[in-house]
Design an enzyme around this catalytic site. Sequence first.
Site, PDB file in Angstrom:
ATOM      1  N   ASP A  11      62.124 -13.515 -52.105  1.00 17.09           N
ATOM      2  CA  ASP A  11      62.895 -13.993 -51.329  1.00 17.09           C
ATOM      3  C   ASP A  11      62.845 -12.883 -50.039  1.00 17.09           C
ATOM      4  O   ASP A  11      63.395 -12.056 -50.255  1.00 17.09           O
ATOM      5  CB  ASP A  11      64.225 -14.071 -51.851  1.00 17.09           C
ATOM      6  CG  ASP A  11      65.304 -14.816 -50.924  1.00 17.09           C
ATOM      7  OD1 ASP A  11      65.057 -14.940 -49.500  1.00 17.09           O
ATOM      8  OD2 ASP A  11      66.308 -14.927 -51.414  1.00 17.09           O
ATOM      9  N   ASN A 104      51.028  -1.909 -56.880  1.00 19.32           N
ATOM     10  CA  ASN A 104      51.577  -3.424 -57.855  1.00 19.32           C
ATOM     11  C   ASN A 104      52.676  -3.723 -57.316  1.00 19.32           C
ATOM     12  O   ASN A 104      53.544  -2.886 -57.250  1.00 19.32           O
ATOM     13  CB  ASN A 104      51.260  -2.833 -59.193  1.00 19.32           C
ATOM     14  CG  ASN A 104      51.401  -3.927 -60.286  1.00 19.32           C
ATOM     15  OD1 ASN A 104      52.212  -4.898 -60.145  1.00 19.32           O
ATOM     16  ND2 ASN A 104      50.275  -4.094 -60.790  1.00 19.32           N
ATOM     17  N   ASP A 131      64.701 -21.950 -58.733  1.00 17.45           N
ATOM     18  CA  ASP A 131      65.701 -21.078 -57.751  1.00 17.45           C
ATOM     19  C   ASP A 131      66.836 -21.024 -58.209  1.00 17.45           C
ATOM     20  O   ASP A 131      67.286 -22.087 -58.982  1.00 17.45           O
ATOM     21  CB  ASP A 131      65.430 -21.644 -56.288  1.00 17.45           C
ATOM     22  CG  ASP A 131      66.102 -20.768 -55.186  1.00 17.45           C
ATOM     23  OD1 ASP A 131      66.212 -19.398 -55.568  1.00 17.45           O
ATOM     24  OD2 ASP A 131      66.952 -21.114 -54.130  1.00 17.45           O
ATOM     25  N   LYS A 132      67.690 -19.818 -58.146  1.00 18.20           N
ATOM     26  CA  LYS A 132      68.940 -19.685 -58.539  1.00 18.20           C
ATOM     27  C   LYS A 132      68.994 -19.604 -60.050  1.00 18.20           C
ATOM     28  O   LYS A 132      70.107 -20.228 -60.525  1.00 18.20           O
ATOM     29  CB  LYS A 132      69.946 -20.667 -57.950  1.00 18.20           C
ATOM     30  CG  LYS A 132      69.887 -21.004 -56.334  1.00 18.20           C
ATOM     31  CD  LYS A 132      70.412 -19.892 -55.517  1.00 18.20           C
ATOM     32  CE  LYS A 132      70.412 -20.107 -54.211  1.00 18.20           C
ATOM     33  NZ  LYS A 132      69.307 -19.368 -53.441  1.00 18.20           N
ATOM     34  N   TYR A 227      73.302  -5.819 -57.459  1.00 13.49           N
ATOM     35  CA  TYR A 227      73.193  -7.082 -56.885  1.00 13.49           C
ATOM     36  C   TYR A 227      72.191  -7.315 -55.918  1.00 13.49           C
ATOM     37  O   TYR A 227      72.356  -7.148 -54.652  1.00 13.49           O
ATOM     38  CB  TYR A 227      74.490  -7.915 -56.864  1.00 13.49           C
ATOM     39  CG  TYR A 227      74.317  -9.144 -56.322  1.00 13.49           C
ATOM     40  CD1 TYR A 227      74.025 -10.209 -57.600  1.00 13.49           C
ATOM     41  CD2 TYR A 227      74.283  -9.797 -54.993  1.00 13.49           C
ATOM     42  CE1 TYR A 227      73.711 -11.296 -57.208  1.00 13.49           C
ATOM     43  CE2 TYR A 227      73.893 -11.355 -54.943  1.00 13.49           C
ATOM     44  CZ  TYR A 227      73.699 -11.902 -56.019  1.00 13.49           C
ATOM     45  OH  TYR A 227      73.410 -13.250 -55.602  1.00 13.49           O
ATOM     46  N   LYS A 230      69.716 -13.353 -58.231  1.00 14.82           N
ATOM     47  CA  LYS A 230      68.870 -13.858 -59.714  1.00 14.82           C
ATOM     48  C   LYS A 230      67.244 -13.837 -59.262  1.00 14.82           C
ATOM     49  O   LYS A 230      66.948 -13.793 -58.208  1.00 14.82           O
ATOM     50  CB  LYS A 230      69.247 -15.146 -60.038  1.00 14.82           C
ATOM     51  CG  LYS A 230      70.701 -15.269 -60.709  1.00 14.82           C
ATOM     52  CD  LYS A 230      70.596 -14.780 -62.038  1.00 14.82           C
ATOM     53  CE  LYS A 230      72.252 -14.668 -62.560  1.00 14.82           C
ATOM     54  NZ  LYS A 230      72.400 -13.678 -63.585  1.00 14.82           N
ATOM     55  N   ASP A 231      66.579 -13.982 -60.421  1.00 12.88           N
ATOM     56  CA  ASP A 231      65.038 -13.620 -60.272  1.00 12.88           C
ATOM     57  C   ASP A 231      64.488 -14.624 -59.888  1.00 12.88           C
ATOM     58  O   ASP A 231      63.193 -14.772 -59.577  1.00 12.88           O
ATOM     59  CB  ASP A 231      64.574 -13.093 -61.388  1.00 12.88           C
ATOM     60  CG  ASP A 231      65.256 -11.433 -61.798  1.00 12.88           C
ATOM     61  OD1 ASP A 231      65.649 -10.851 -60.646  1.00 12.88           O
ATOM     62  OD2 ASP A 231      65.587 -11.258 -62.908  1.00 12.88           O
ATOM     63  N   ARG A 264      76.730 -17.137 -56.289  1.00 12.02           N
ATOM     64  CA  ARG A 264      76.765 -15.665 -56.649  1.00 12.02           C
ATOM     65  C   ARG A 264      75.965 -14.936 -57.869  1.00 12.02           C
ATOM     66  O   ARG A 264      76.478 -14.173 -58.418  1.00 12.02           O
ATOM     67  CB  ARG A 264      78.073 -15.295 -56.589  1.00 12.02           C
ATOM     68  CG  ARG A 264      78.917 -15.504 -55.157  1.00 12.02           C
ATOM     69  CD  ARG A 264      80.148 -15.353 -54.828  1.00 12.02           C
ATOM     70  NE  ARG A 264      80.549 -15.887 -53.784  1.00 12.02           N
ATOM     71  CZ  ARG A 264      80.405 -15.512 -52.366  1.00 12.02           C
ATOM     72  NH1 ARG A 264      79.955 -14.371 -52.289  1.00 12.02           N
ATOM     73  NH2 ARG A 264      80.674 -16.017 -51.412  1.00 12.02           N
ATOM     74  N   ASP A 285      76.009 -23.320 -54.189  1.00  7.24           N
ATOM     75  CA  ASP A 285      74.446 -22.955 -54.131  1.00  7.24           C
ATOM     76  C   ASP A 285      73.690 -23.197 -55.393  1.00  7.24           C
ATOM     77  O   ASP A 285      73.050 -22.473 -56.023  1.00  7.24           O
ATOM     78  CB  ASP A 285      74.738 -21.332 -54.146  1.00  7.24           C
ATOM     79  CG  ASP A 285      75.361 -20.807 -52.739  1.00  7.24           C
ATOM     80  OD1 ASP A 285      75.227 -21.740 -51.725  1.00  7.24           O
ATOM     81  OD2 ASP A 285      75.333 -19.716 -52.614  1.00  7.24           O
ATOM     82  N   TYR A 346      77.670  -9.619 -59.667  1.00  5.48           N
ATOM     83  CA  TYR A 346      78.710  -8.700 -58.985  1.00  5.48           C
ATOM     84  C   TYR A 346      79.979  -9.058 -59.319  1.00  5.48           C
ATOM     85  O   TYR A 346      80.289 -10.248 -59.788  1.00  5.48           O
ATOM     86  CB  TYR A 346      78.541  -8.409 -57.545  1.00  5.48           C
ATOM     87  CG  TYR A 346      78.467  -9.725 -56.549  1.00  5.48           C
ATOM     88  CD1 TYR A 346      77.843  -9.609 -55.470  1.00  5.48           C
ATOM     89  CD2 TYR A 346      78.981 -10.825 -56.896  1.00  5.48           C
ATOM     90  CE1 TYR A 346      77.494 -10.590 -54.741  1.00  5.48           C
ATOM     91  CE2 TYR A 346      78.974 -12.032 -55.979  1.00  5.48           C
ATOM     92  CZ  TYR A 346      78.197 -11.885 -54.721  1.00  5.48           C
ATOM     93  OH  TYR A 346      78.237 -12.931 -53.838  1.00  5.48           O
TER      94      TYR A 346
HETATM   95  C1  F6R Z   1      71.639 -16.315 -53.504  1.00  6.24           C
HETATM   96  C2  F6R Z   1      72.645 -16.954 -54.477  1.00  6.24           C
HETATM   97  C3  F6R Z   1      73.920 -17.200 -53.570  1.00  6.24           C
HETATM   98  C4  F6R Z   1      74.496 -15.877 -53.059  1.00  6.24           C
HETATM   99  C5  F6R Z   1      75.776 -16.735 -52.306  1.00  6.24           C
HETATM  100  C6  F6R Z   1      76.623 -15.308 -51.381  1.00  6.24           C
HETATM  101  O1  F6R Z   1      70.363 -16.510 -54.093  1.00  6.24           O
HETATM  102  O2  F6R Z   1      72.555 -17.266 -55.477  1.00  6.24           O
HETATM  103  O3  F6R Z   1      74.766 -17.920 -54.464  1.00  6.24           O
HETATM  104  O4  F6R Z   1      75.094 -15.311 -53.992  1.00  6.24           O
HETATM  105  O5  F6R Z   1      75.472 -17.522 -51.249  1.00  6.24           O
HETATM  106  O6  F6R Z   1      75.710 -14.651 -50.791  1.00  6.24           O
HETATM  107  P1  F6R Z   1      76.206 -13.476 -49.735  1.00  6.24           P
HETATM  108  O7  F6R Z   1      76.990 -12.484 -50.556  1.00  6.24           O
HETATM  109  O8  F6R Z   1      74.754 -13.109 -49.436  1.00  6.24           O
HETATM  110  O9  F6R Z   1      76.917 -13.957 -48.705  1.00  6.24           O
HETATM  111 MG    MG Z   2      66.145 -17.743 -54.531  1.00 10.58          MG
HETATM  112 MG    MG Z   3      68.342 -15.668 -50.701  1.00 12.73          MG
END
Ligand code: F6R
Ligand code: MG
Ligand code: MG
Length: 363
Positions: A11, A104, A131-132, A227, A230-231, A264, A285, A346
Amino acid sequence: MKVTVSVIKADIGSHPGHQRVHPKTLEQARKSLQKAKRSGKLIDFYVTHAGDDLELIMTHRKGENNREIHKLAWNTFEACTKIAKRLKLYGAGQDLLANTFSGNVRGMGPGASEIEFKERKSEPLLIFMADKTEPGAWNYILYKIFADPFNTAGLVIAPNLHDGFVFEVHDLIGHKKIKLSAPEEIYDILALIGTPSRYVIKRVYTKSGEIAASTSTDRLSLIAGKYVGKDDPVMMVRAQHDFPAVGECVEPFAMPHLVAGGMRGSHNMPLMPVSEKDNHPTRFDGPPRVIGLGFQISKGTLLSPVDLFDDVAFDRAREKASEITDYLRLHGPLMPHRLPPEEMEYTTLPHVLEKLKKRFKKM
Ligand code: F6R
Ligand code: MG
Ligand code: MG
């Protein structure tokens, strides 16, 4: 001659917020890899995205963990980050945790899944990108494909699958790995992979040692110690003949199982299989998305990506995922929609406890 397929992802910034990779960064990635193809470093490549993750799919003859290929991916991510910063995309450069490349990409932020094999007479290869969510999201899928006869008919009725498969499981916290055999040890396999935040299926092999599947298992939160999202893992599965059929490989995605991810990085949500065009998490999200591309590898060339979930047969799975999301959202900030404290990416809990410390009475 062996061919290596390397899927390396990061990302490096998205829009709006954490939704989708920008067309300009995709264009830059294609430019960088096209140059590498022209110079002969790569045989072929395909660039796509899973939500806010830029995905580089590359074929070459250099083997796994090759410095040149990893450097190419790193430099590509850096070039894309420059554009992301210029456009003020959200989270520009977020997964490039190290300042300089050191041989690497593993442990530096990006995720990688690689396999090397001798091409069969015909070589169907499926690449799934999510994703997510986290690498443990593949545990359910891989178990269903390679160990569950109620999913994979071939385990029962195809002579070349009947012996079963070997699962290499990684303990991401203990930094240990173990190989377990299915069907003989399925209860032990399930005892481990039932904790997907810690035990993750890294590879699957045939009983004769041929690679069948590979996943990315880099846990960003463990690398960064804080934080960083996610991976958002990737997975490759070889299909047909000595391996499960394409239809058996996509079948588990008809059940949108619960995975850690979404808002989050701190919620359980269903994994929704979508087409390439629908792959940007929106609602809360999420729900966490997965895309699947089916290739024929032909002398290292990535022939005709087929968008596997761009199909009405997966409409019901998507509807069900939305229905499960409706239900989970009703729980608001409560578990089990929200993840348990040790799994949250977090948390304000220590601050809340500190603030209330004096008001707690003994009982
Ligand atoms: C990121 C994710 C999102 C963020 C959320 C808050 O891949 O999973 O859910 O954690 O949008 O993001 P910030 O803290 O950057 O505003
Ligand atoms: Mg992502
Ligand atoms: Mg992102």
